[in-house]
Design a protein around this motif. Structure first.
Motif, PDB file in Angstrom:
ATOM      1  N   LEU A 125      35.985  47.237  33.300  1.00 41.74           N
ATOM      2  CA  LEU A 125      35.356  48.166  33.974  1.00 41.74           C
ATOM      3  C   LEU A 125      34.728  49.126  33.445  1.00 41.74           C
ATOM      4  O   LEU A 125      33.388  49.544  34.266  1.00 41.74           O
ATOM      5  N   LEU A 126      35.404  49.537  31.749  1.00 36.21           N
ATOM      6  CA  LEU A 126      34.358  49.994  30.975  1.00 36.21           C
ATOM      7  C   LEU A 126      33.051  49.658  30.290  1.00 36.21           C
ATOM      8  O   LEU A 126      32.285  50.131  30.221  1.00 36.21           O
ATOM      9  N   THR A 127      32.642  48.209  30.722  1.00 34.08           N
ATOM     10  CA  THR A 127      31.831  48.020  29.559  1.00 34.08           C
ATOM     11  C   THR A 127      30.687  46.942  30.798  1.00 34.08           C
ATOM     12  O   THR A 127      29.615  46.880  30.766  1.00 34.08           O
ATOM     13  N   VAL A 128      31.947  45.731  31.487  1.00 33.03           N
ATOM     14  CA  VAL A 128      30.733  45.498  32.605  1.00 33.03           C
ATOM     15  C   VAL A 128      29.678  46.410  33.398  1.00 33.03           C
ATOM     16  O   VAL A 128      30.313  47.007  33.939  1.00 33.03           O
ATOM     17  N   PRO A 129      28.235  46.198  33.345  1.00 31.27           N
ATOM     18  CA  PRO A 129      26.763  46.828  33.432  1.00 31.27           C
ATOM     19  C   PRO A 129      27.097  46.663  35.040  1.00 31.27           C
ATOM     20  O   PRO A 129      27.882  45.476  35.910  1.00 31.27           O
ATOM     21  N   PRO A 130      27.011  47.967  36.026  1.00 28.55           N
ATOM     22  CA  PRO A 130      27.944  47.793  37.155  1.00 28.55           C
ATOM     23  C   PRO A 130      27.101  47.024  37.942  1.00 28.55           C
ATOM     24  O   PRO A 130      27.183  47.074  38.895  1.00 28.55           O
ATOM     25  N   SER A 131      25.712  46.546  37.865  1.00 31.37           N
ATOM     26  CA  SER A 131      25.414  45.205  38.611  1.00 31.37           C
ATOM     27  C   SER A 131      26.111  44.582  39.454  1.00 31.37           C
ATOM     28  O   SER A 131      25.341  43.379  39.641  1.00 31.37           O
ATOM     29  N   HIS A 132      26.476  43.827  38.077  1.00 30.68           N
ATOM     30  CA  HIS A 132      27.555  42.613  38.437  1.00 30.68           C
ATOM     31  C   HIS A 132      28.388  42.990  38.986  1.00 30.68           C
ATOM     32  O   HIS A 132      29.870  43.248  38.542  1.00 30.68           O
ATOM     33  N   THR A 133      28.599  43.250  40.937  1.00 31.59           N
ATOM     34  CA  THR A 133      29.109  43.777  41.406  1.00 31.59           C
ATOM     35  C   THR A 133      30.440  43.029  41.802  1.00 31.59           C
ATOM     36  O   THR A 133      31.890  43.147  42.246  1.00 31.59           O
ATOM     37  N   GLU A 134      30.101  41.540  41.890  1.00 34.31           N
ATOM     38  CA  GLU A 134      31.294  40.697  42.466  1.00 34.31           C
ATOM     39  C   GLU A 134      32.226  40.654  41.296  1.00 34.31           C
ATOM     40  O   GLU A 134      33.372  40.941  41.189  1.00 34.31           O
ATOM     41  N   VAL A 135      31.954  40.847  39.481  1.00 33.46           N
ATOM     42  CA  VAL A 135      32.536  40.730  38.519  1.00 33.46           C
ATOM     43  C   VAL A 135      33.785  42.196  38.381  1.00 33.46           C
ATOM     44  O   VAL A 135      34.853  42.198  38.909  1.00 33.46           O
ATOM     45  N   HIS A 136      33.436  43.218  39.180  1.00 33.73           N
ATOM     46  CA  HIS A 136      34.192  44.567  39.304  1.00 33.73           C
ATOM     47  C   HIS A 136      35.081  44.382  40.930  1.00 33.73           C
ATOM     48  O   HIS A 136      35.816  45.189  40.475  1.00 33.73           O
TER      49      HIS A 136
ATOM     50  N   THR B 117      33.941  36.713  37.274  1.00 29.85           N
ATOM     51  CA  THR B 117      34.003  36.379  38.607  1.00 29.85           C
ATOM     52  C   THR B 117      35.715  35.967  38.978  1.00 29.85           C
ATOM     53  O   THR B 117      36.700  36.120  39.688  1.00 29.85           O
ATOM     54  N   TRP B 118      34.428  34.522  38.831  1.00 25.62           N
ATOM     55  CA  TRP B 118      36.193  32.808  38.990  1.00 25.62           C
ATOM     56  C   TRP B 118      37.327  33.089  38.304  1.00 25.62           C
ATOM     57  O   TRP B 118      38.209  33.109  39.283  1.00 25.62           O
ATOM     58  N   ALA B 119      37.233  33.951  37.376  1.00 24.50           N
ATOM     59  CA  ALA B 119      38.381  34.159  36.849  1.00 24.50           C
ATOM     60  C   ALA B 119      39.359  34.706  37.417  1.00 24.50           C
ATOM     61  O   ALA B 119      40.430  34.593  37.168  1.00 24.50           O
ATOM     62  N   LEU B 120      38.389  35.941  37.011  1.00 29.90           N
ATOM     63  CA  LEU B 120      39.108  37.264  38.374  1.00 29.90           C
ATOM     64  C   LEU B 120      39.751  36.958  39.290  1.00 29.90           C
ATOM     65  O   LEU B 120      41.051  37.313  39.923  1.00 29.90           O
ATOM     66  N   HIS B 121      38.414  36.462  39.770  1.00 32.82           N
ATOM     67  CA  HIS B 121      39.590  36.493  41.473  1.00 32.82           C
ATOM     68  C   HIS B 121      40.929  35.467  41.198  1.00 32.82           C
ATOM     69  O   HIS B 121      41.735  35.662  42.146  1.00 32.82           O
ATOM     70  N   SER B 122      40.977  34.196  40.135  1.00 37.00           N
ATOM     71  CA  SER B 122      42.565  33.577  40.394  1.00 37.00           C
ATOM     72  C   SER B 122      43.370  33.756  39.810  1.00 37.00           C
ATOM     73  O   SER B 122      44.056  33.916  39.929  1.00 37.00           O
ATOM     74  N   LEU B 123      42.972  35.506  38.515  1.00 33.63           N
ATOM     75  CA  LEU B 123      44.429  35.731  38.407  1.00 33.63           C
ATOM     76  C   LEU B 123      44.467  36.881  39.111  1.00 33.63           C
ATOM     77  O   LEU B 123      45.871  36.742  39.459  1.00 33.63           O
ATOM     78  N   ALA B 124      44.064  37.194  40.279  1.00 32.76           N
ATOM     79  CA  ALA B 124      44.247  37.921  41.484  1.00 32.76           C
ATOM     80  C   ALA B 124      45.454  36.998  42.081  1.00 32.76           C
ATOM     81  O   ALA B 124      46.763  38.178  42.348  1.00 32.76           O
ATOM     82  N   LEU B 125      44.856  35.693  42.407  1.00 37.02           N
ATOM     83  CA  LEU B 125      45.344  35.112  43.244  1.00 37.02           C
ATOM     84  C   LEU B 125      47.149  35.460  42.420  1.00 37.02           C
ATOM     85  O   LEU B 125      48.099  35.098  43.069  1.00 37.02           O
ATOM     86  N   ILE B 126      47.045  34.898  41.182  1.00 35.70           N
ATOM     87  CA  ILE B 126      47.889  34.235  40.667  1.00 35.70           C
ATOM     88  C   ILE B 126      48.920  36.004  40.808  1.00 35.70           C
ATOM     89  O   ILE B 126      50.427  35.447  40.555  1.00 35.70           O
ATOM     90  N   VAL B 127      48.564  37.018  40.457  1.00 35.79           N
ATOM     91  CA  VAL B 127      49.392  38.073  40.427  1.00 35.79           C
ATOM     92  C   VAL B 127      49.515  37.841  42.142  1.00 35.79           C
ATOM     93  O   VAL B 127      50.802  38.667  41.699  1.00 35.79           O
ATOM     94  N   ASP B 128      49.265  37.437  42.734  1.00 33.19           N
ATOM     95  CA  ASP B 128      49.809  38.216  43.968  1.00 33.19           C
ATOM     96  C   ASP B 128      50.669  37.369  44.490  1.00 33.19           C
ATOM     97  O   ASP B 128      51.287  37.737  44.868  1.00 33.19           O
ATOM     98  N   SER B 129      50.511  35.924  43.749  1.00 28.43           N
ATOM     99  CA  SER B 129      51.862  35.331  44.237  1.00 28.43           C
ATOM    100  C   SER B 129      52.930  35.047  43.654  1.00 28.43           C
ATOM    101  O   SER B 129      54.028  34.696  44.152  1.00 28.43           O
ATOM    102  N   SER B 130      52.747  35.492  42.211  1.00 29.18           N
ATOM    103  CA  SER B 130      54.175  35.746  41.439  1.00 29.18           C
ATOM    104  C   SER B 130      54.941  36.542  41.954  1.00 29.18           C
ATOM    105  O   SER B 130      56.137  36.284  41.500  1.00 29.18           O
TER     106      SER B 130
END
Length: 1660
Positions: A1012-1023, A980-993
């Protein structure tokens, strides 16, 4: 990927692609199949069925991911339901075998889950077709349930839900087994499993009668236990289960009742059962249903919040009609909850319980009931309040306070809201009394808060509640102002403020009444306190009432406040209340703004100076004397004075000159010095002074934060010591934390901090579950001054946090303001001190201190960035960096978030490449070596924040490393938190770059899809974070997405697949992310977004129970409607048409023939979120602009249906309908009655069904605005819309064509309904619509009666619509608007009958009498500027009528005489050249104006004199008359200017015509000379030196000439851009008229100077 046009999977193509891409290929094929199967030819399907089944069942064993298995199961079920069902049992057995398998390895799990999903889908689709196979299947699944891990448990339960759904009552034999196995999982440690159980049991209760009969108590207990330690998703799911079961128990579904002879539960039983959860939580029951056990721990907050939501579900399921019938019982029950000792064990718990009860009332009463029913509910609430007041023994009649001395013993209950004060009381009688007061205060707060919200939402429609004597709302609420509890008094004051805002005509009388009561009841502490709260609240509401209050009320408030402060010392029993009340009133007065405060400022400055000691010597002397009570009064007085100062600085910034600031600083500096003495005073006189001392500090910090720091830089050292001690908890033993941290962190980080809960419908109750101190425990009693402040956005009423938290918040905010102005040396000292404080503290205290310090550091860094300052030299940076880096490894996620944010802010203010490189490298090294979750999450966020604040350019060299590290972390399947934290940071980097990220798009996109195809749906924060990444990537690629190259096509296809996966996710936040991604795709590549599937999906989400999803859907529709409104509406209608087909399980949407537009109008009645309502307005606006002209009947019917929904107090009656509308008018009234009867939906099969209520006044106002827009659109589209003959011939040629003029009767009727409504806002909109209709249709001829116009037949309607606006109690702004419509109507030339003309003319005559009579009734209720507005509107209307009359007269004089026929005394054709047989004598209109001209001319000249003076530049302000002008007072001069600016031009033209026709007034006879009208302000019409009648005619002509030319030339030389073109035309026509006059020419030729000036102007 181009798919072959066959149903089968292209196995050759699959074999050729790489392993990594296969899951995506398969998913895309399944998506294709899902769309094609339904539409395919059955013969084709049957041909290929065998192979298809093979391929699909083969996929079960290929370990498909969650989205793939969902689609796979759906396709298999669809295939069998369309094709042959021969092999279905074989496939079912195969799935059951997989489920039975003993293989528990993680690699086999996806196969098992796919088999489970398939079984669920088979039964859901085919149900009873699968015959008797279900017992084995269910037994098999229940067996697997016992051994499965959490993901398996969730999937099995969701499949069981589908099995139950498909089989209905047929599965009765298995119901108990399922119930027994599922119920124990309601308390599973996995939240996803709890949600799944709740959904499964919700399905089960549809058929399993035992759940809501014999097992009802057990189900309730289970639900309460399931809520313990729950998250938001579980609370929503469990509350839905609990609420629905309870509703079914009360009103069972018919089918179930007929099958079995069931005993229905009574309402009392059901409510008592739910109350148990609210008061006791999951700790079990007392079966007797009697008294609760004493003692016991407090209820878990999660349980209380969950049960609160369940109450709302319960009532919503039963529907609005049920609530209307049983409201009194429901109200009494929920108010009992909050009076129960268990709900109010501590003060904070009591506030939380109150919030929950308020939420129940607002969600049900506010949303489910129509306006009529809400008024009835308001009556019930009033009765409940009266009953409570009687219980407290305080029913007060008039000014009598006979019985309430006896209550003086109850002060302890007044001071403490907790039950401990009750327990310690010795006398039994007092015990009962104090308990009553303590319990009743919370009931009062809830009842009064709801009553206030109710009245405010009803606005002017609530007038029956106020006016009906039997209800006695004002008396009831006012009686609570004498309640012994401060919380109840404040709630009553707030309720009165709501009444005044809803019904502004009540504002002044209420203020006067409170002032009178304060004066009469000065000797009662409660009365002084209660009525001062009420006055302060009313003054705070003035800014929401555009017409304001009379200026004299300000003087009244000042005199009362002064009197209270002066007499405070006379009676020690009243000292405290009088001091607090006096300063509270002065603080509230400041909220009225500079125009009023300016007059009282000298007095205020004197009061402020006197309340503090003048010198150090006085301060020392003060310390030595006085007792504890004197000190309490002194501290409260000083806190009050500082609070009034703060209010002054906040509300009157224009008055803050250097001199005023200097004079304010004297008392403020005194207060700062006093702070250092207070601890020693507390030591001597006792700790009870701590609260008062804290209040002084709070007020001091608040005012300093608003003043420029330069003004107090001499005191920085002492001040910073105080601030730092405050938030590092140096003198505070409690571990209080600030509430500001979330707001200082970036909004985008909400997914990490859980602050997205702020964006849900349950925000007001979910707040109390946030981890920081006292979160969500805001209440008025924590800070009475908030009663006159503006309400924070999105809140129903102000909710200041407890004093302990507020002081820390204020110190943190002020620290951020001061820090940028402090020397580097001091900065370093403070940062080092912070590190030391954190090191010294231990455990929980360390967390609290660290949170506060980080919030302060963030506040400081934000201040530096805003001031564009730097952080300081190397040692300061080092110290700050050490502090921040240490917190990146903190176990508390909120602290890690704050540290990441601080790091980014630091990089922003330092802005040096080497410093940024050092910070980035440190995180890189940490991430490479660290293995613990905490470090990896903290440092990955640090990278994201660095990029966010430095941007792509500043951090470009670190981009590659950052991306590679974060992509690796995002694949760490062992920890979803790290992902979750890594993907969130990645989104920040994509946004700012931005474009710099373009090279990394493909690998990132590939990772996003894989996850998206593998992470269980219960981990909503990752999605959710994957959704953010996808959105950022789409923005990065941008317009390139339109291209056709292979790479771009692949990227676009991947984005669409990603969106599809997220759309299918069960979590609403993930679905909302999918919608926003599709919205971006549509912006960049509109051709590639399939609207035929997107629009129906958005329409379904409009009914979602999740606010964020509704917001996302409407925002997307808004964008689509801008470009493709017609397609959007068409696709929405297709959804309505398909609704009847059997495959409509997912659709719960009330789309009728009114289409999507109708649904959006309906949403306006239910939604309260401002952003959402704004977007709905925009969406409807775009649709209207695109479609209204082509679908005129449809849109007009839509507006008419909304406007026809009267609230029943006033109906648009049939008398005034034109002949051809009479029948329709009656029918509609009957229809209205019927509508009210069937306004609510009964308990439907679908629990989500939204009850429909008659449109509320806000929606009706919007519909009236839409009507005006439709008229404008038609005008711009085609002139045939305003030509009856042309429209009829066009209609004959094309019967489908639609033209506006054919709907004129509807337009008039709608405008009439709006203009005569109870709601003032709707009346304004109706009058505006009427004016537009008159302007556009005035000259449209009636083809059947030559010489007549079509509006003639509606004369009675127009008259009847205008008449109510001239009644004495109508607000000034409505009368002013009605005058405008009158002049438009008279001047339009429509009226052809002298009597009809006289009808409307008489309305203007009555208004003119009001102007001449001086003070009208409105001047006592509203501000003087409202009177100015009304009077100028009347005079402007007369001017416009006079201008038209003179024009007609002139035209008539220029015609040949033969046209006036002898018989033509009855009709009038004003502006038409081709005249009919009978016309009105051309001077008839001037005949009507003539009698008023002597007085009108004087008033007009007075208006022009005022206007001339008001347009003088600021440097000539000393020349303005000290008493004001003819129509304005000096206090309201600023607002008066605006009113004059709108009225002067027609008046100028009228005066020019009058002067020209009377040779400059030479025709004024002597008998008219003394008739100078008396003036409202007492000021003479003529400025001194021109005392009218005594002047010679020559001087009079000269004066008037100068006035007219001066006003005209000034305007034409300096025209304002906002002036309408009509004003320019009026001004030029006035000049022409003047210069045509022989008298004027003579005068100009004689006055050489004037001639030169005029020539100069003409040449320029």
């Amino acid at each position: 990927m181009e798919l072959a046009h066959s149903l089968l999977l292209n196995e050759e193509a699959l074999a050729q692609i790489t392993e990594a891409k296969r899951p995506v290929f398969i998913f895309e094929w399944l998506r294709f199949l899902d769309k094609v199967l339904v539409a395919a030819n059955k013969v084709d399907v049957k041909e290929k069925q065998k192979k298809l089944v093979e391929q699909l069942t083969g996929l079960i064993s290929s370990a498909p991911g969650p989205p793939t298995r969902k689609l796979l199961a759906k396709n298999l079920a669809t295939l069998y339901s369309i094709g042959d069902t021969f092999t279905v049992f074989q496939t079912l057995d195969k799935c059951n075998d997989i489920i039975k398998s003993k293989d528990d390895t993680p690699t086999y799990l996806p196969t098992k889950l796919a088999a489970v999903a398939c079984v669920g889908s088979f039964y859901e689709k085919m149900g009873r077709m699968l015959g008797s196979s279900f017992p084995d299947t269910i037994t098999n699944m229940l067996k697997a349930l016992k051994t499965a891990e959490s993901q398996g448990r969730s999937e099995i339960l969701l499949s069981l839900q589908k099995v139950l759904n498909g089989l209905g009552g047929a599965a009765a034999s298995c119901h108990r087994d399922i119930y027994k196995n599922a119920r124990s999982l309601l308390t599973d440690r996995s939240m996803a499993v709890r949600c799944a159980v709740a959904k499964c049991l919700l399905e089960l209760q549809n058929e399993a009668v035992f759940m809501w009969t014999t097992e009802l108590e057990n189900v309730a207990t289970l639900c309460f236990k399931a809520l313990e330690g729950s998250n938001y998703g579980v609370r929503v799911a469990v509350s839905k289960l609990l609420g629905t079961v309870m509703a079914t128990a009360l009103m069972p579904k018919q089918a179930a009742v007929m099958r079995q002879n069931v005993k229905r539960a009574t309402l009392d039983e059901v409510l008592e059962l739910m109350a148990t959860g609210f008061l006791r939580g999951g700790s079990g029951f007392l079966k007797s249903g009697g008294e609760m056990l004493k003692g016991g721990g407090s209820v878990s907050r999660e349980v209380r919040v969950g049960v609160t939501q369940a109450y709302v579900v319960f009532v919503t399921t039963l529907g609005g009609q049920w609530l209307e019938r049983t409201f009194a019982t429901f109200l009494s029950h929920v108010l009992d909850l909050v009076s129960h000792p268990r709900a109010t064990q501590t003060h904070v718990e009591a506030v939380y319980s109150r919030r929950c009860v308020s939420f129940m009332l607002r969600s049900t009463l506010g949303g489910l009931l129509g306006e009529k029913a809400q008024i009835a509910a308001g009556k019930d609430i009033c009765q409940a309040i009266s009953k409570q007041m009687r219980a407290v023994g305080k029913e007060i009649d008039g000014g009598e306070i006979s019985r309430f001395r006896a209550l003086q013993t109850l002060t302890s209950a007044r001071r403490h809201s907790s039950a401990e004060a009750v327990v310690n009381d010795t006398s039994g009688e007092n015990k009962a009394g104090a308990a009553d007061v303590s319990a009743s205060q919370h009931v009062m707060v809830c009842a009064l808060k709801e009553l206030g919200s109710l009245v405010q939402s009803l606005s002017a429609t609530s007038s029956p509640l106020i006016q009906e004597p039997s209800i006695g709302l004002l008396e009831t609420v006012s009686s609570v102002l004498l309640h012994p509890s401060m919380a109840a008094r404040l709630a009553a004051a707030w309720c009165l403020r709501c009444v005044a805002v809803a019904l502004p005509y009540q504002l002044t009388p209420l203020l006067e009444r409170c002032a009178e009561r304060i004066n009469n009841l000065k000797s009662s502490p409660e009365a002084v306190s209660g009525y001062s709260f009420a006055m302060a609240a009313l003054l705070g509401g003035v800014h929401q009432c555009p017409l304001g209050i009379p200026h004299s009320k300000g003087k009244l408030v000042v005199s009362i406040a002064e009197d209270l402060l002066r007499t405070a010392a006379q009676n020690s029993r009243l000292s405290l209340q009088r001091t607090q009340a006096g300063w509270l009133l002065l603080g509230a007065l400041m909220s009225l703004g500079p125009s009023l405060v300016r007059y009282h400022l000298p007095k205020m400055l004197l009061l402020w100076r006197n309340v503090f000691p003048r010198s150090q010597k006085e301060m020392e002397a003060e310390k030595a004397r006085g007792d504890s009570f004197t000190w309490q009064v002194t501290l409260e007085g000083r806190a009050g004075a500082l609070c009034a100062m703060r209010s002054f600085v906040a509300h009157c910034p224009e008055l803050l000159t250097e001199d005023v600031i200097r004079r304010l600083m004297t008392p403020i500096e005194c207060a700062m010095t006093m702070m250092s003495h207070v601890p020693s005073v507390i030591k001597v006189h006792g700790t009870h002074l701590k609260a008062s001392a804290a209040m002084v500090r709070l007020r001091l910090y608040d005012i300093l934060a608003l003043l420029p720091p330069k003004t107090y830089e001499g005191s920085f050292n002492a001040l910073l010591r105080e601030l730092v001690a405050e938030f590092t908890l140096t003198d505070n033993s409690a571990n209080t934390t600030t509430s500001l941290l979330r707001s200082l962190c970036h909004y985008d980080d909400s997914v990490l901090m859980g602050s997205w809960l702020q964006e849900t419908d349950h925000k007001s109750i979910e707040d109390q579950l946030q981890p920081n101190s006292a979160s969500g425990s805001g209440a008025l009693e924590h800070d009475p001054s908030s009663i006159y402040l503006r309400v924070p956005m999105g809140e129903a009423m102000p909710g200041p946090l407890p004093l302990g938290v507020s002081v820390i918040d204020a110190s943190v905010a002020l620290f951020g303001v001061v820090f940028p102005h402090v020397s580097f040396k001091h900065r370093l000292q403070m940062l080092d001190h912070f590190a030391e404080c954190i090191k010294q503290a231990k455990g929980v205290r360390q967390q609290a201190v660290q949170l506060n310090i980080f919030t302060a550091v963030l506040s400081a860094l934000k201040g530096l960035a805003e001031n564009k300052s730097t952080l300081g030299p190397e040692e300061v940076r080092k110290s700050a960096l050490a502090l921040v880096m240490g917190a990146l490894d903190n176990p508390n996620p909120i602290l890690r978030c704050a540290a990441g944010e601080a790091l980014g802010r630091m990089a922003q203010v330092v802005a040096e490449a080497t410093f940024i490189a050092r910070m980035a490298q440190y995180s890189f090294d940490k991430l490479r070596s660290a293995r613990d979750v905490v470090s990896r999450t903290g440092h990955s966020l640090a990278l994201g924040c660095l990029h966010r604040y430095v941007g792509g350019i500043g951090s470009g060299q670190h981009l590659k490393t950052s991306v590679s590290i974060l992509l690796a972390l995002a694949q760490d399947g062992t920890s979803h938190e790290v992902q979750t934290w890594a993907l969130h940071s990645l989104a920040l980097i994509v946004d700012s770059s931005g474009p710099m990220y373009r090279g990394y798009v493909e690998p990132t996109l590939s990772l996003v899809l894989t996850l998206l195809l593998t992470v269980p749906p219960s981990h909503t924060e990752v999605h959710q974070c994957l959704g953010r990444c996808l959105g950022a990537l789409i923005t990065t690629v941008g317009p390139e997405l339109q291209g056709n190259g292979a790479t771009i096509s692949t990227i676009r296809s991947s984005c669409l697949v990603g969106c599809a996966i997220m759309q299918g996710h069960s979590d609403s936040l993930v679905q909302a992310a999918a919608i926003s991604c599709l919205q971006q795709l549509h912006m960049f590549a509109p051709r590639h977004v399939n609207l035929s599937s997107l629009v129906p999906c958005l329409c379904v989400h409009l009914c979602s129970s999740h606010l964020l999803l509704r917001r996302a859907a409407v925002a997307c529709l808004r964008q689509l409607a801008q470009r493709e409104a017609a397609e959007v509406c068409e696709y929405a209608m297709s959804l309505a048409r398909n609704k009847d087909s059997k495959d409509s399980t997912t659709v719960n949407l009330n789309i009728t023939e009114t289409g999507l537009e109708g649904v959006l109008f309906g949403m306006l009645d239910r939604e309260t979120d401002r952003k959402l309502c704004h977007d709905i307005h925009d969406t409807l606006g775009h649709m209207l602009s695109s479609l209204a002209v082509d679908k005129l009947s449809h849109w007009l019917k839509l507006c008419k249906d909304v406007l026809a929904a009267t609230t029943g107090h006033k109906t648009g009656g049939g008398v005034v309908a034109p002949v051809d509308l009479g029948k329709e008018e009656d029918d509609s009234e009957k229809q209205d009655e019927i509508d009210d009867d069937i306004m609510f939906t009964a308990l439907g099969e679908d629990n989500n069904a939204k009850p429909s209520v008659a449109p509320r006044w806000v929606t009706r106002v919007f519909a009236a605005d839409c009507l005006c827009r439709i008229i404008l659109l038609c005008e711009n589209a085609d002139k045939t819309h305003f030509d009856l003959a042309g429209a009829r011939s066009a209609k004959a040629k094309n019967p489908k064509g639609d033209l506006l003029v054919l709907h004129l009767s509807d337009l008039i009727r709608m405008a009439f309904m709006a203009a005569t409504d109870n709601s003032n806002q709707l009346r304004m909109a109706g009058l505006q619509a009427l004016e537009d209709i008159i302007k556009k249709f005035a000259s449209v001829p009636e083809p059947e009666f030559p010489g007549h116009v079509i509006l003639e037949q509606y004369q009675a309607n127009v008259g009847a619509a205008l008449r109510p606006a001239f009644s004495p109690d109508t607000p000034s702004d409505i009368t002013a608007k009605a005058c405008q419509v009158c002049s438009t109507w008279i001047g339009s030339g429509v009226v052809s009958d002298l009597n009809d003309l006289r009808r409307v003319h008489n309305l203007l005559v009555s208004s003119l009498d009001k102007v001449q009579a001086g003070k009208g009734s409105s001047s006592q209720l509203y501000s003087e500027s409202a009177t100015t507005m009304e009077k100028l509107a009347v005079l402007k209307a007369w001017a416009e009528v006079y201008v038209v009359a003179m024009k007609i007269k002139k035209e008539a004089e220029s015609r040949p005489v033969k046209e006036v026929k002898a018989g033509g005394g009855e009709e009038e054709e004003e502006e038409e050249e081709e005249v009919g047989a009978d016309i009105l004598p051309p001077d008839s209109l001037i005949m009507l104006v003539q009698p008023e001209l002597p007085s009108l001319s004087r008033l007009w000249l007075a208006v022009l004199r005022d206007y001339a003076l008001l347009t003088l530049p600021a440097e000539f302000s000393s020349q303005l008359p000290p008493d004001g002008g003819a129509f304005y007072t000096p206090e309201t001069i600023d607002t008066a200017r605006l009113h004059y600016r709108g009225s002067w031009a027609p008046v100028l033209h009228a005066v020019a015509l009058w002067l020209s026709s009377t040779s400059f007034g030479a025709g004024e006879g002597e008998e008219e000379a003394p008739a100078v009208p008396p003036q409202a302000s007492g000021a003479p019409v003529y400025p001194q030196g021109n005392s009218g009648p005594t002047q010679s005619l020559e001087d009079l002509i000269k004066d008037r000439m100068h006035l007219m030319l001066g006003v005209s030339i000034e305007f034409l030389c300096f025209p304002r851009p906002e002036e309408p073109i009509e004003h320019v035309m009026s001004c030029l026509q006035a000049l022409c008229t003047l210069l045509d006059s022989p008298c004027a020419r003579t005068h100009i030729s004689e006055d050489q100077l004037l001639g030169v000036e005029l020539t100069g102007w003409v040449q320029s």
